[in-house]
Scaffold this active site. Sequence first.
Site, PDB file in Angstrom:
ATOM      1  N   ARG A  61      42.383 -75.318  86.952  1.00  0.00           N
ATOM      2  CA  ARG A  61      41.014 -75.112  87.431  1.00  0.00           C
ATOM      3  C   ARG A  61      40.647 -76.167  88.475  1.00  0.00           C
ATOM      4  O   ARG A  61      39.907 -75.908  89.408  1.00  0.00           O
ATOM      5  CB  ARG A  61      40.039 -75.177  86.258  1.00  0.00           C
TER       6      ARG A  61
ATOM      7  N   ARG B 186      35.972 -69.377  71.621  1.00  0.00           N
ATOM      8  CA  ARG B 186      37.371 -69.084  71.259  1.00  0.00           C
ATOM      9  C   ARG B 186      37.768 -69.853  70.002  1.00  0.00           C
ATOM     10  O   ARG B 186      38.410 -69.304  69.104  1.00  0.00           O
ATOM     11  CB  ARG B 186      38.306 -69.506  72.400  1.00  0.00           C
TER      12      ARG B 186
ATOM     13  N   HIS C 178      35.784 -78.384  80.922  1.00  0.00           N
ATOM     14  CA  HIS C 178      36.230 -77.015  80.665  1.00  0.00           C
ATOM     15  C   HIS C 178      37.603 -76.919  81.330  1.00  0.00           C
ATOM     16  O   HIS C 178      37.728 -76.591  82.502  1.00  0.00           O
ATOM     17  CB  HIS C 178      35.249 -76.010  81.274  1.00  0.00           C
TER      18      HIS C 178
ATOM     19  N   ASP D 283      35.173 -71.927  75.545  1.00  0.00           N
ATOM     20  CA  ASP D 283      36.187 -72.616  74.729  1.00  0.00           C
ATOM     21  C   ASP D 283      35.703 -72.729  73.280  1.00  0.00           C
ATOM     22  O   ASP D 283      36.477 -72.530  72.332  1.00  0.00           O
ATOM     23  CB  ASP D 283      36.447 -74.022  75.295  1.00  0.00           C
TER      24      ASP D 283
HETATM   25  N1  LIG Z   1      33.304 -71.034  83.378  1.00  0.00           N
HETATM   26  C1  LIG Z   1      34.180 -70.276  82.756  1.00  0.00           C
HETATM   27  O1  LIG Z   1      34.362 -70.381  81.517  1.00  0.00           O
HETATM   28  C2  LIG Z   1      34.958 -69.283  83.552  1.00  0.00           C
HETATM   29  C3  LIG Z   1      35.741 -68.292  82.936  1.00  0.00           C
HETATM   30  C4  LIG Z   1      36.439 -67.402  83.730  1.00  0.00           C
HETATM   31  C5  LIG Z   1      36.386 -67.508  85.115  1.00  0.00           C
HETATM   32  N2  LIG Z   1      35.625 -68.479  85.679  1.00  0.00           N
HETATM   33  C6  LIG Z   1      35.531 -68.649  87.133  1.00  0.00           C
HETATM   34  O2  LIG Z   1      34.599 -67.708  87.663  1.00  0.00           O
HETATM   35  C7  LIG Z   1      34.876 -67.520  89.043  1.00  0.00           C
HETATM   36  C8  LIG Z   1      34.945 -66.030  89.348  1.00  0.00           C
HETATM   37  O3  LIG Z   1      36.053 -65.456  88.685  1.00  0.00           O
HETATM   38  P1  LIG Z   1      36.386 -63.884  88.852  1.00  0.00           P
HETATM   39  O4  LIG Z   1      37.541 -63.611  87.973  1.00  0.00           O
HETATM   40  O5  LIG Z   1      35.128 -63.094  88.730  1.00  0.00           O
HETATM   41  O6  LIG Z   1      36.854 -63.856  90.366  1.00  0.00           O
HETATM   42  P2  LIG Z   1      36.814 -62.582  91.341  1.00  0.00           P
HETATM   43  O7  LIG Z   1      37.707 -62.917  92.482  1.00  0.00           O
HETATM   44  O8  LIG Z   1      37.034 -61.321  90.562  1.00  0.00           O
HETATM   45  O9  LIG Z   1      35.298 -62.562  91.831  1.00  0.00           O
HETATM   46  C9  LIG Z   1      34.747 -63.472  92.727  1.00  0.00           C
HETATM   47  C10 LIG Z   1      33.687 -62.740  93.480  1.00  0.00           C
HETATM   48  O10 LIG Z   1      32.997 -63.684  94.299  1.00  0.00           O
HETATM   49  C11 LIG Z   1      32.688 -63.023  95.514  1.00  0.00           C
HETATM   50  N3  LIG Z   1      32.403 -64.038  96.527  1.00  0.00           N
HETATM   51  C12 LIG Z   1      33.246 -64.934  97.096  1.00  0.00           C
HETATM   52  N4  LIG Z   1      32.584 -65.711  97.962  1.00  0.00           N
HETATM   53  C13 LIG Z   1      31.293 -65.311  97.925  1.00  0.00           C
HETATM   54  C14 LIG Z   1      30.110 -65.727  98.575  1.00  0.00           C
HETATM   55  N5  LIG Z   1      30.132 -66.728  99.452  1.00  0.00           N
HETATM   56  N6  LIG Z   1      28.959 -65.102  98.287  1.00  0.00           N
HETATM   57  C15 LIG Z   1      28.927 -64.071  97.400  1.00  0.00           C
HETATM   58  N7  LIG Z   1      30.004 -63.639  96.750  1.00  0.00           N
HETATM   59  C16 LIG Z   1      31.175 -64.247  97.011  1.00  0.00           C
HETATM   60  C17 LIG Z   1      33.928 -62.172  95.807  1.00  0.00           C
HETATM   61  O11 LIG Z   1      33.661 -61.135  96.734  1.00  0.00           O
HETATM   62  C18 LIG Z   1      34.244 -61.638  94.400  1.00  0.00           C
HETATM   63  O12 LIG Z   1      33.589 -60.420  94.130  1.00  0.00           O
HETATM   64  C19 LIG Z   1      36.207 -68.253  89.303  1.00  0.00           C
HETATM   65  O13 LIG Z   1      35.945 -69.509  89.862  1.00  0.00           O
HETATM   66  C20 LIG Z   1      36.796 -68.398  87.927  1.00  0.00           C
HETATM   67  O14 LIG Z   1      37.732 -69.455  87.834  1.00  0.00           O
HETATM   68  C21 LIG Z   1      34.910 -69.348  84.924  1.00  0.00           C
END
Ligand SMILES: NC(=O)c1ccc[n+]([C@@H]2O[C@H](COP(=O)([O-])OP(=O)(O)OC[C@H]3O[C@@H](n4cnc5c(N)ncnc54)[C@H](O)[C@@H]3O)[C@@H](O)[C@H]2O)c1
Length: 317
Positions: free
Chosen positions: A91, A154, A178, A151
């Site tokens: 991450r 889970r 995280h 986390d």
């Molecule tokens: N915090 C957590 O526990 C947790 C868990 C899972 C994933 N995540 C994180 O969440 C984020 C998203 O993951 P995902 O699987 O949905 O990714 P994804 O690629 O499916 O979705 C990302 C989205 O962001 C959009 N995007 C990118 N730049 C943008 C902008 N400037 N303005 C508006 N939209 C924009 C893209 O078009 C896409 O639809 C990642 O950073 C991932 O690591 C966090």
Amino acid sequence: MRFVGNRVVLIGAGDVGVAYAYALVNQGIADELCIIDIDEKKLEGNVMDLSHGVVWAGKRTKVRKGTYADCEDAAMVVICAGAAQKPGETRLQLVDKNVKIMHAIVDEVMANGFDGLFLVATNPVDILTYAVWKFSGLDHSRVIGSGTVLDTARFRYMLGELYDVSPKSIHAYIIGEHGDTELPVLSSATIAGVSMRKMLEKDPELEPRLEKIFEDTRDAAYRIIDAKGSTSYGIGMGLARITRAILNNQDVALPVSAYLEGQYGEEDIYIGTPAIIDRSGIHRVVELEISDREMSRFKHSAQTLRAIKDEIFPAGE
Ligand SMILES: NC(=O)c1ccc[n+]([C@@H]2O[C@H](COP(=O)([O-])OP(=O)(O)OC[C@H]3O[C@@H](n4cnc5c(N)ncnc54)[C@H](O)[C@@H]3O)[C@@H](O)[C@H]2O)c1
């Protein structure tokens, strides 16, 4: 002018954003959900699809494509936009890409007169929540990261399987980053009200089993990403839970990424810890009573985050 009610602006409708939107609509948490994404075509499809389920949901959440102008009256802006974790990528390696994306997004949100709360999910979430706080200029109580909510969920689920009890009857937190340096707090955990510390004293074979459950918790994201490309439902439901705590002014303790001001002997970082969440945001950070061993693991986690945070935001800037 119509009453807006609790408007949530979701920025980023990829796998995580859409899972969050689905949970939010299904559970009837917000009055209005405005969604922004740079992929306009996919967004249009998702907005239509979600709207068609509203008839079966607990209430009429108005789901529509949003613009940054919608931030002016929004209660919350939830950020799930950004590059996702690739297989094998940590991450923290995502940091540079996503700090730039956060900066552009937060500038737009604030330029439109936003006066609500930020909830950040994009990874590395502890660093990016700090970045959103810095870029927004808001009080840190109003900028919250999803932290270790997933986390912890889970961990509670897996303990529930071990003891054959609902995870709701298990009180056990994962705290810290995280990510890879997070840690379980067993010293204050309870299973259906029974102290885990006491259970560990009685049964020496329990400790390695719990350590294995923790390792499975910590590494779950890698396994899920390897299998299906992203993790989405668990975090979507966790974000919905935090949103409900805020919009319903619930005053509940949830493990989030919160700004520390001396708690656990740390300051000027965002890190996973339980905090009391209400309509004003983080009402209070909960400083758990943790063992010396847990404290040294927490310190290691905090130092890992601090090193990255200091590279992006050198002290004094
Ligand atoms: N915090 C957590 O526990 C947790 C868990 C899972 C994933 N995540 C994180 O969440 C984020 C998203 O993951 P995902 O699987 O949905 O990714 P994804 O690629 O499916 O979705 C990302 C989205 O962001 C959009 N995007 C990118 N730049 C943008 C902008 N400037 N303005 C508006 N939209 C924009 C893209 O078009 C896409 O639809 C990642 O950073 C991932 O690591 C966090």
